[in-house]
Write a protein that holds these residues in place. Structure first.
Motif, mmCIF file in Angstrom:
data_model
loop_
_atom_site.group_PDB
_atom_site.id
_atom_site.type_symbol
_atom_site.label_atom_id
_atom_site.label_comp_id
_atom_site.label_asym_id
_atom_site.label_seq_id
_atom_site.Cartn_x
_atom_site.Cartn_y
_atom_site.Cartn_z
ATOM 1 N N GLY A 94 10.245 44.031 -15.527
ATOM 2 C CA GLY A 94 10.735 43.518 -14.039
ATOM 3 C C GLY A 94 12.198 44.030 -13.680
ATOM 4 N N LEU A 95 12.745 43.511 -12.960
ATOM 5 C CA LEU A 95 14.242 43.612 -12.673
ATOM 6 C C LEU A 95 15.136 42.813 -13.158
ATOM 7 N N VAL A 96 16.619 43.327 -13.137
ATOM 8 C CA VAL A 96 17.837 42.483 -13.313
ATOM 9 C C VAL A 96 18.831 42.971 -12.741
ATOM 10 N N SER A 97 19.699 42.269 -12.052
ATOM 11 C CA SER A 97 20.883 42.783 -11.344
ATOM 12 C C SER A 97 22.053 42.051 -11.540
ATOM 13 N N ALA A 98 23.061 42.578 -11.173
ATOM 14 C CA ALA A 98 24.838 42.171 -11.060
ATOM 15 C C ALA A 98 25.260 42.859 -9.947
ATOM 16 N N THR A 99 26.307 42.050 -9.519
ATOM 17 C CA THR A 99 27.218 42.509 -8.395
ATOM 18 C C THR A 99 28.590 42.436 -8.806
ATOM 19 N N PHE A 100 29.522 43.254 -8.775
ATOM 20 C CA PHE A 100 30.998 42.948 -9.230
ATOM 21 C C PHE A 100 31.912 42.957 -8.142
ATOM 22 N N ALA A 101 33.026 42.269 -8.298
ATOM 23 C CA ALA A 101 34.000 41.927 -7.070
ATOM 24 C C ALA A 101 35.240 42.195 -7.765
#
Length: 344
Positions: free
Chosen positions: A337-344
């Motif tokens: 499956g998937l894994v995600s992350a967003t960075f600020a």
């Protein structure tokens, strides 16, 4: 979803020319002469639990670090070479811990103390871990890094590094991380995480033993970040710096590793929707299980076991990629499956 292929022992046999059954690299075996003699046992048991291993007994809630359990003064860690004193080890652990907390990079340890070796670097890492635990963090796993030859060449080392994972390093799948809160020059890697259901011994660990001890595999992103003022690190620097590990995230899917082939599993890494790279599980020392066996045996030299409940990050399937504020990374694994992350 792509059909899952059952993993067989032949996957390991095909790589027997490169790796011994205990997970150590056959082409470049570890020389016992490079280790401290004797090596005092060290435990990294998480609070409130206990585990029995073949070499060490853990004390709940405490890291038994040989660095910090020695008497004060100039007591040598290595009785034979008398290189790293307690004072020096403690000071370097303080420096790295302060760099982590204050986001203030420090000069390379290897440049200032070229006499130090990997075992001594690991003891510095243990000292940093003890400070993190005293600050409220809890041990949740272990990691191996720099498993791909291409990545080793990028940072100028010739063997894997290894370190620890704490609860403060984990964030939620799909979550947003603010770079300025805890990182300086972060990069992302995509890994097949293994979560253990039973504790492994501290020596003689084989890939098959790791597979049998694994409860599930999951997609994972690891964020790496150096606490040094230059990326031109040596193996001593990265081991002392907890294998350059900063954060990690696990995907939501939980998969029985006996029902998929982690060796041929394909991973694709995307940044802001654009494909950056792809790789196979074989990139991780030939197999994530081989990599985890190497880690179990390497840590076992210090009396530290891979324990039930541990998250084990066995290495990246793809080259690491730099992170900038505003980036969103997604790793897609066939069968995981998937894994995600967003960075600020």
């Amino acid at each position: 979803m792509i059909a899952r292929k059952r993993l067989t022992d032949r996957s390991f046999e095909q790589r027997g020319r490169l790796y011994r059954a205990d997970g150590r690299i056959a082409k470049k075996p570890m020389s016992p002469s490079k280790r401290s003699s004797p090596v005092p046992p060290a435990s990294t048991q998480r609070s409130g639990t206990s585990a029995k291993t073949s070499k060490a007994t853990s004390t709940p809630g405490k890291v038994l670090s040989p660095i910090l359990d020695q008497s004060e003064g100039q007591t040598p860690i290595k009785s034979k070479d008398q290189i790293m004193t307690v004072d020096l080890a403690s000071r370097l652990s303080d420096e790295l811990f302060d760099a982590l907390r204050n986001r203030a990079p420090i000069p390379l340890i290897s440049a200032r103390h070229p006499e130090l070796d990997i075992d001594e670097a690991y003891r510095i890492s243990l000292g940093v871990l003890e400070r993190r635990q005293a600050d409220g963090e809890r041990l949740v796993g272990k990691k191996i890094g720099l498993t791909a030859k291409a990545v080793q060449q990028m940072v100028g080392v010739d063997e894997p590094d290894f370190g620890f994972l704490t609860n403060a390093m984990q964030f939620a799948d799909g979550g947003t991380v603010t770079i300025a809160d805890s990182m300086m020059t972060p990069m992302v890697e995509a890994e097949i995480a293994l979560v253990l259901k039973s504790t492994l011994p501290t020596d003689g660990v084989t890939p098959e033993m790791v597979m049998d001890a694994t409860e599930f595999a999951a997609a994972s992103l690891e964020i790496v970040d150096t606490r040094f003022d230059t990326p031109k690190i040596t193996i001593v620097d990265t081991v002392a710096d907890n294998a350059s590990s900063a954060l990690f995230v696990l995907g939501k899917d939980r998969v029985d590793p006996r029902e998929v082939d982690l060796v041929t599993m394909k991973c694709e890494l995307f940044r802001n929707g654009d494909k950056l790279s792809q790789g196979l599980g074989a990139a991780v020392l030939g197999s994530p299980f081989i990599s985890a066996a190497w880690l179990a045996n390497r840590l076992g030299a210090f009396g530290v076991a891979l324990e039930a409940g541990d998250v084990v990050l066995p290495g990246s399937l793809v080259p690491f990629a730099p992170i900038a504020a505003g980036d969103t990374f997604v790793a897609e694994f066939e069968g995981l499956g998937l894994v995600s992350a967003t960075f600020a």
